[in-house]
Design a protein around this motif. Structure first.
Motif, short mmCIF file in Angstrom:
data_model
loop_
_atom_site.label_atom_id
_atom_site.label_comp_id
_atom_site.label_asym_id
_atom_site.label_seq_id
_atom_site.Cartn_x
_atom_site.Cartn_y
_atom_site.Cartn_z
N SER A 293 0.84 -1.20 0.00
CA SER A 293 0.00 0.00 0.00
C SER A 293 0.88 1.26 0.00
O SER A 293 2.10 1.17 0.21
N PRO A 294 0.29 2.43 -0.17
CA PRO A 294 1.07 3.67 -0.02
C PRO A 294 1.74 3.77 1.36
O PRO A 294 2.84 4.30 1.48
N ILE A 295 1.09 3.22 2.38
CA ILE A 295 1.68 3.23 3.72
C ILE A 295 2.92 2.34 3.76
O ILE A 295 3.92 2.69 4.39
N GLU B 7 5.31 0.66 11.95
CA GLU B 7 4.71 -0.38 11.11
C GLU B 7 3.93 0.26 9.98
O GLU B 7 3.77 1.48 9.94
N ASP B 8 3.41 -0.57 9.08
CA ASP B 8 2.68 -0.02 7.94
C ASP B 8 1.16 -0.18 8.09
O ASP B 8 0.47 -0.57 7.17
N THR B 9 0.66 0.16 9.26
CA THR B 9 -0.78 0.09 9.50
C THR B 9 -1.42 1.48 9.33
O THR B 9 -0.74 2.50 9.39
N TYR B 10 -2.70 1.46 9.15
CA TYR B 10 -3.49 2.69 9.03
C TYR B 10 -3.27 3.58 10.26
O TYR B 10 -3.01 4.78 10.14
N GLY B 11 -3.38 2.98 11.45
CA GLY B 11 -3.25 3.76 12.69
C GLY B 11 -1.88 4.39 12.84
O GLY B 11 -1.75 5.53 13.29
N GLU B 12 -0.84 3.66 12.44
CA GLU B 12 0.51 4.20 12.55
C GLU B 12 0.71 5.33 11.54
O GLU B 12 1.34 6.34 11.86
N ALA B 13 0.21 5.18 10.34
CA ALA B 13 0.32 6.26 9.34
C ALA B 13 -0.43 7.50 9.82
O ALA B 13 0.06 8.63 9.68
N LYS B 14 -1.60 7.30 10.39
CA LYS B 14 -2.38 8.42 10.92
C LYS B 14 -1.60 9.16 12.00
O LYS B 14 -1.51 10.39 11.99
N ARG B 15 -0.99 8.42 12.90
CA ARG B 15 -0.20 9.02 13.97
C ARG B 15 1.07 9.68 13.43
O ARG B 15 1.34 10.85 13.69
N PHE B 16 1.83 8.96 12.65
CA PHE B 16 3.14 9.43 12.19
C PHE B 16 3.03 10.67 11.30
O PHE B 16 3.81 11.60 11.42
#
Length: 144
Positions: A67-69, A85-94
Motif C-alpha cells: 500500500s502507499p503506507i 509499522e505499515d498500519t493505518y493507525g501508525e500512518a495516521k499518527r506518524f
C-alpha cells in the motif's frame, strides 16, 4: 519489516542524523512520502478496503501489503524517525492525518483495489494543502 533503532540502521545503512532533523514537521514528512511515491509513479499499490466503515480499533490495525503506507514504512529515514509499522493507525499518527485525510489517500472506494503511486502522491499532497476532492486531485495530478 521490523522496527530498528537509528544505531541498528547505521550498522546496515548510511543514515544521517541531519536527515531526521530535516523532516521534523508534518509537512516535511508528507512531502517526503509524496516524493517516495513519485520515485516509481506507475507502481501499482494496494488499497485498504472500507476504512470509513470499520470500527476505530479495526481501522487502526488495517494494512495492505504494497500500500502507499508500505512505501512510507520501507523508508529507513521514516523508521529512524519512529514509524513503527505499515498500519493505518501508525500512518495516521506518524503523518498527523485525520481519518478523512488518510481515507482519501488509501481507501479503495476512490480507486478500486489498486492505485498508481502517482495517484497516491497527489492525494498526499492534497492532504498537505488541506484540500481534498476531485479538483484537488486533478490539480495535484497536473502540477506534480
Amino acid at each position: 519489516m521490523k522496527h530498528q533503532t537509528v544505531d541498528q540502521l547505521n550498522a546496515v545503512a548510511d543514515v544521517h542524523a541531519e536527515a531526521t532533523h530535516l523532516l521534523a514537521t508534518r509537512g516535511e514528512r508528507l512531502e517526503r512520502w509524496a516524493q517516495l511515491l513519485e520515485q516509481n509513479p506507475n507502481r501499482v499499490l494496494g488499497a485498504l478496503t472500507g476504512t470509513e466503515h470499520q470500527s476505530v480499533e479495526t481501522r487502526e490495525r488495517m494494512r495492505s501489503a504494497g500500500s502507499p503506507i508500505t512505501i512510507a514504512f520501507e523508508d529507513p529515514v521514516f523508521r529512524a524517525l519512529g514509524m513503527k509499522e505499515d498500519t493505518y493507525g501508525e500512518a495516521k499518527r506518524f503523518f498527523e492525518l485525520t481519518d478523512w485525510q488518510l481515507h482519501g489517500i488509501v481507501c479503495h472506494c476512490h480507486v478500486g483495489a489498486t492505485m498508481t503511486a502517482r495517484w497516491a502522491a497527489s492525494r498526499v499532497r492534497a492532504a498537505m494543502s488541506g484540500r481534498s476532492g476531485f479538483f484537488a486531485w486533478l490539480r495535484g495530478a497536473f502540477m506534480h
